[in-house]
Motif scaffolding. Structure first.
Motif, mmCIF file in Angstrom:
data_model
loop_
_atom_site.group_PDB
_atom_site.id
_atom_site.type_symbol
_atom_site.label_atom_id
_atom_site.label_comp_id
_atom_site.label_asym_id
_atom_site.label_seq_id
_atom_site.Cartn_x
_atom_site.Cartn_y
_atom_site.Cartn_z
ATOM 1 N N ARG A 74 -4.345 31.634 42.662
ATOM 2 C CA ARG A 74 -5.534 31.244 43.214
ATOM 3 C C ARG A 74 -6.014 31.792 44.559
ATOM 4 O O ARG A 74 -7.588 31.914 44.627
ATOM 5 C CB ARG A 74 -5.157 29.815 44.259
ATOM 6 C CG ARG A 74 -6.253 28.821 44.630
ATOM 7 C CD ARG A 74 -6.370 28.810 46.301
ATOM 8 N NE ARG A 74 -7.414 28.000 46.519
ATOM 9 C CZ ARG A 74 -7.731 27.945 47.914
ATOM 10 N NH1 ARG A 74 -7.143 28.801 48.897
ATOM 11 N NH2 ARG A 74 -8.680 27.154 48.246
ATOM 12 N N GLU A 75 -5.277 32.705 45.227
ATOM 13 C CA GLU A 75 -5.821 33.473 46.232
ATOM 14 C C GLU A 75 -6.830 34.675 45.481
ATOM 15 O O GLU A 75 -7.734 35.120 45.914
ATOM 16 C CB GLU A 75 -4.769 34.386 47.146
ATOM 17 C CG GLU A 75 -4.450 33.605 48.210
ATOM 18 C CD GLU A 75 -5.664 32.969 49.044
ATOM 19 O OE1 GLU A 75 -6.018 31.913 48.969
ATOM 20 O OE2 GLU A 75 -6.093 33.751 49.937
ATOM 21 N N ARG A 78 -10.010 33.420 44.235
ATOM 22 C CA ARG A 78 -10.663 33.055 45.541
ATOM 23 C C ARG A 78 -11.338 34.522 45.712
ATOM 24 O O ARG A 78 -12.639 34.526 46.012
ATOM 25 C CB ARG A 78 -10.261 32.421 46.834
ATOM 26 C CG ARG A 78 -10.852 32.011 47.743
ATOM 27 C CD ARG A 78 -10.050 31.077 48.640
ATOM 28 N NE ARG A 78 -9.460 32.068 50.019
ATOM 29 C CZ ARG A 78 -10.107 32.162 50.816
ATOM 30 N NH1 ARG A 78 -11.447 31.775 51.191
ATOM 31 N NH2 ARG A 78 -9.568 32.847 51.810
ATOM 32 N N ALA A 79 -10.548 35.339 45.907
ATOM 33 C CA ALA A 79 -11.196 36.672 46.088
ATOM 34 C C ALA A 79 -12.309 37.149 45.079
ATOM 35 O O ALA A 79 -13.149 37.817 45.286
ATOM 36 C CB ALA A 79 -9.912 38.042 46.336
ATOM 37 N N LEU A 80 -12.069 36.855 43.781
ATOM 38 C CA LEU A 80 -13.096 37.340 42.654
ATOM 39 C C LEU A 80 -13.941 36.037 42.378
ATOM 40 O O LEU A 80 -14.442 36.026 41.148
ATOM 41 C CB LEU A 80 -12.224 37.636 41.552
ATOM 42 C CG LEU A 80 -11.186 38.782 41.712
ATOM 43 C CD1 LEU A 80 -10.621 39.161 40.247
ATOM 44 C CD2 LEU A 80 -12.220 40.252 42.193
ATOM 45 N N ARG A 81 -13.993 34.970 43.271
ATOM 46 C CA ARG A 81 -14.710 33.762 42.916
ATOM 47 C C ARG A 81 -16.156 34.119 42.677
ATOM 48 O O ARG A 81 -16.644 33.310 41.569
ATOM 49 C CB ARG A 81 -14.710 33.117 44.260
ATOM 50 C CG ARG A 81 -15.421 31.911 44.240
ATOM 51 C CD ARG A 81 -14.880 30.719 43.713
ATOM 52 N NE ARG A 81 -15.650 29.672 43.415
ATOM 53 C CZ ARG A 81 -16.721 29.453 42.603
ATOM 54 N NH1 ARG A 81 -16.789 30.371 41.608
ATOM 55 N NH2 ARG A 81 -17.650 28.630 42.411
ATOM 56 N N TRP A 89 -12.469 28.764 38.244
ATOM 57 C CA TRP A 89 -11.951 28.567 39.627
ATOM 58 C C TRP A 89 -11.425 27.121 40.000
ATOM 59 O O TRP A 89 -10.472 27.018 40.777
ATOM 60 C CB TRP A 89 -13.157 28.993 40.839
ATOM 61 C CG TRP A 89 -13.240 28.526 41.712
ATOM 62 C CD1 TRP A 89 -13.877 27.378 42.431
ATOM 63 C CD2 TRP A 89 -12.121 28.790 42.975
ATOM 64 N NE1 TRP A 89 -13.647 27.150 43.571
ATOM 65 C CE2 TRP A 89 -12.500 28.071 44.063
ATOM 66 C CE3 TRP A 89 -11.150 29.642 42.994
ATOM 67 C CZ2 TRP A 89 -11.767 28.059 45.423
ATOM 68 C CZ3 TRP A 89 -10.199 29.631 43.931
ATOM 69 C CH2 TRP A 89 -10.715 28.891 45.144
ATOM 70 N N LYS A 90 -12.251 26.127 39.636
ATOM 71 C CA LYS A 90 -11.945 24.805 39.946
ATOM 72 C C LYS A 90 -10.878 24.218 39.458
ATOM 73 O O LYS A 90 -9.993 23.613 40.298
ATOM 74 C CB LYS A 90 -13.372 23.921 39.395
ATOM 75 C CG LYS A 90 -12.962 22.513 39.911
ATOM 76 C CD LYS A 90 -14.394 21.526 39.377
ATOM 77 C CE LYS A 90 -14.205 20.061 39.443
ATOM 78 N NZ LYS A 90 -15.168 19.332 38.968
ATOM 79 N N ASN A 93 -7.844 25.993 41.532
ATOM 80 C CA ASN A 93 -8.012 25.293 43.037
ATOM 81 C C ASN A 93 -6.901 24.183 42.674
ATOM 82 O O ASN A 93 -6.279 23.836 43.454
ATOM 83 C CB ASN A 93 -9.143 25.461 43.003
ATOM 84 C CG ASN A 93 -9.210 24.920 44.785
ATOM 85 O OD1 ASN A 93 -8.539 25.636 45.537
ATOM 86 N ND2 ASN A 93 -10.425 24.076 45.083
#
Lengths: 299, 480
Positions: A74-75, A78-81, A89-90, A93
């Protein structure tokens, strides 16, 4: 995501075939797969099924737990969101949120199969989303590369440990204790390969064929050979499509791994297999290191 | 709203209500008085819960750190939109364009000829001694003459519904991602309410922003490469940085991903080798932007960015040194600044502002502290504000001491009753105070996003809308 998937497979299979919470040999087998015996001992907890399962499922202090793997995924997402598809992503998450909120009381042996299935389905949905929605850019190639390397690593460990468990102690170390049907199921199902193996092989096929299937089959999606070949293919695309050529070292390790796995002769279980798998493991580690040094290292 | 039930208690005396204040507008009548008022309280609660869950799932969150534990929170979202009718918006849009034109003239002047200071219209020391004034920008010509590519001006409405400028945000205004995400949430939560609604779209912000940034590329660059520079994953606004990079379709980079070569050209490191960079939309403060020019200990920026800008090979948005215009004391001179450069009266007025550096105004402030709102000039985020009519005697005495000690650090404004907008609270739909931050992007000309961030003070009676102090947000509907 790949690690969480593999952990969930292994835990649910182990739970299915262990005789109970106090089946020490079965639960130690799980720890051995990841060489986690010493790390688990440090927690001071008793070796019981429940303790092992909770440690691998929800313990964020265990870097090799499902909760830790999902939190790290998840991190990273998020960095590559900005380049990750929204639904991908969703989904990460949400899956991470569900697992991160689990309390120890909610993780019990009777509930384990359902929990593992939830993780596995989530991880499969991730793969599907990446496949169906991710723009085929260099980031996608790196996602695939990481996935294939992790998968090759997990299958190698699994085969190594399982075959070590059935090797007759003695001088030559090459004799095999004939495994029972439970052993078969557990090994092949951990790698989602039970049905494929049955389709490909006669009923008389033995442990040597099973090991060869997981290591060398060209079409089994979790075989080490297919994973390595796929990784090599992605590396080639990185060079051909993006001009991002691998370093000479990386190129050499990749060739050597592909060659190492392109064998037609099965490896006889026993000491020779263990040495062989050790070699594959070391080369996988070098591959990952050379990859990260070439593309993500300092200048 | 009579008879509707839902909006029965939604006005306050001597305060403009964003809905009932314009209920004669046919679109407000249709969407609010007729459609929205039919909703049940329970239905609204359900949709609000669903919308906030969606925000959480999508990671539209900011992260709070408690030691090793981290908690993701969503900005409270109110499901009742705040409407602005077309006629009001037209005035606001023109006013924002006028303001930005004046700001860019002002910033160019104070870094070049300093005419406005020499003519005594704005006190020279107020500008030149300002902590955001950058000597390094003197004589530098940003490509296209644009300093404030992205501007978010805080506006309020007086009791007649007239917009007033409360504050300028010329450094790195944030919140535009909420404007667009709030709209997505409304479209998901209230498809029935949005159907055929004549609400102007906000989803093209990213495209407009990139277009305006490309307008300001260094001379001679035909297909400029734009990047968004973020301080990184742990910045509280990281979500917005990601959002904007995606909406624009440009790379999101950190300082360490860039370098400036010996020819003052900027490059981004990629796995395929160096790639040139011409425009940087930076979300890093001036001080941390370039350790070669500003703070030497900055780990966030890239050495040489100022060198590249001075050499005419890079545009930085917003340009360094624009923070002077955000200063609350400079704000007091904005009407004079507009008259000076444009020879026009301001279309949108300022809130009457007493500048404590002027002795007679300081005297007035000290005598009327219980009626005024006192603000320190260099702060943002609502910190250090003392609301006279609501302050204790002790707080008043303390701020009086502070003003006497350092008058130049304070301004004061009369207590303006912020407008209210019907808001779903635990006690039902009630009036809550709101402000508005419209976003404008400037390249060749200025485009104002038809919408803006409506922040709402969730606490009853509160006029502090900042998210750091418990504010929430609403979708802003500019009607056509």
């Amino acid at each position: 995501m790949e690690r969480a998937d593999n952990l969930a497979r292994l835990l649910s299979v182990a739970e299915g075939f262990a005789t109970g919470d106090d089946d020490k040999a079965a639960w130690r087998g799980v720890l051995d797969t990841f060489s986690d015996g010493p790390a688990f001992a440090k927690t001071g907890k008793q070796l019981t099924g429940l303790n092992v399962v909770r440690w691998y499922f929800i313990d964020k202090k265990n870097p090799n737990s499902i909760a830790s793997a999902l939190a790290a995924a998840r991190e990273n997402a998020r960095a590559l969101r900005h380049i990750t598809p929204t639904e991908t992503w969703k989904q990460i998450n949400m899956l991470n949120g569900i697992i991160a909120r689990l309390t120890a009381r909610q993780v019990t042996l009777p509930k384990l199969a359902d929990l593992c299935e939830q993780v596995r389905l989530g991880c499969q949905a991730h793969q599907g989303g990446v496949d169906g929605a991710w723009y085929r850019d260099e980031a996608w190639l790196f996602h695939r590369l990481g996935c294939e390397l992790e998968r090759a690593d997990q299958t190698t460990r699994l085969v190594d440990v399982k075959y070590y468990q059935i090797t007759e102690p003695g001088d030559d170390g090459d004799a095999i204790i004939p495994p029972d049907i439970v052993w078969w199921n557990s090994l092949l199902r951990s790698a989602s390969s039970y049905h494929a193996f049955r389709r490909r092989h006669a009923l008389s096929a033995g442990p040597t064929e099973a090991a060869s299937f997981l290591l060398f089959d060209e079409d089994c999606p979790r075989s080490v050979r297919l994973s390595v070949n796929e990784a090599a293919e992605r590396l080639r695309e990185l060079e051909d499509d993006y001009g991002a050529a691998p370093s000479p070292e990386l190129r050499q390790i990749c060739h050597s791994l592909v060659d190492l796995l392109a064998r037609t002769e099965p490896v006889k279980p026993g000491r020779a297999l263990h040495r062989y798998l050790d070699d594959v493991q070391l080369q996988l580690i070098s591959f990952a290191e050379a990859l990260s040094e070439r593309y993500f290292g300092p200048d | 709203m009579a008879g509707s039930g839902l909006f029965d208690d939604c006005t306050l005396p001597d305060t403009f209500c964003e809905v009932s204040g314009r209920k004669s507008d046919s679109e407000i009548d249709r969407l609010f008085t007729r459609r929205l008022a039919r909703q049940s309280r329970a239905g609204l609660d359900r949709r609000k819960a669903r919308a906030e869950e969606e925000m959480y799932n999508l990671g539209i969150t900011f992260t709070l750190y408690f030691g090793e534990e981290t908690v993701d929170r969503v900005l409270p979202f109110d499901v009742i939109p705040r409407p602005i009718i077309a006629k009001d918006w037209a005035v606001l849009e023109e006013g924002v364009q006028q303001l930005i034109e004046a700001l860019n003239h002002f910033l160019h002047d104070i870094y070049h000829d300093r005419k406005i200071l020499n003519d005594g219209v704005v006190p020279a020391d107020l500008v030149l001694d300002n902590k955001y004034y950058l000597e390094q920008m003197v004589g530098v010509d940003p490509p296209g003459g644009v300093y404030t590519h992205i501007c978010g001006t805080d506006m309020i409405r007086d009791h007649d519904g007239r917009f007033l400028i409360l504050e300028d945000n010329c450094r790195t205004p944030s919140g535009v991602s909420y404007v667009i995400e709030n709209r997505h949430l409304m479209m998901r939560s209230f498809p029935d309410l949005m159907e055929n609604a004549r609400v102007r779209p906000v989803s093209d912000y990213g495209v407009r922003l990139r277009e305006k940034l490309a307008d300001c590329a260094p001379a001679g660059v035909t297909d400029p490469s734009v990047v968004l520079l973020t301080p990184g994953l742990y910045n509280s606004a990281y979500f917005e940085h990601v959002f904007l990079a995606r909406e624009m379709g440009v790379p999101l980079v950190e300082g360490r991903d860039l370098y400036v070569d010996e020819n003052d050209e900027v490059f981004m490191k990629t796995v395929c080798g160096p790639a040139p960079v011409h425009v940087i939309y930076r979300r890093i403060d001036d001080a941390f932007l370039d350790p070669e020019a500003f703070r030497k200990d900055s780990m966030l920026g890239t050495p040489g960015l100022m060198r590249a800008m001075k050499a005419g090979k890079l545009a930085i948005a917003n340009a360094p040194g624009t923070g002077v215009a955000d200063d609350k004391a400079v704000y007091a001179y904005m009407p004079d600044i507009m008259r000076y450069y444009l020879d026009q009266e301001p279309i949108i007025s300022n809130v009457k502002t007493y500048v404590c550096r002027r002795p007679d105004e300081c005297k007035y402030v000290l005598e009327h502290l219980d009626e005024l709102v006192v603000k320190p000039v260099g702060e943002s985020g609502g910190y250090g504000i003392v609301v006279g009519p609501k302050a204790t005697k002790k707080e008043i005495a303390e701020v009086a001491e502070a003003i006497k000690k350092d008058p130049a650090n304070y301004i004061a404004q009369p207590m303006i009753s912020l407008s209210t907008s019907p808001t779903l609270t635990k006690e039902g739909v009630q009036p809550r105070h709101v402000d508005l931050r419209p976003f404008a992007v400037t390249g060749k000309g200025t485009w104002v996003l038809p919408g803006g961030l409506t922040r709402v003070a969730v606490k009853k009676g509160s006029i502090i809308v900042n998210s750091s102090q418990g504010g929430g947000s609403k979708d802003t509907w500019v009607l056509s």
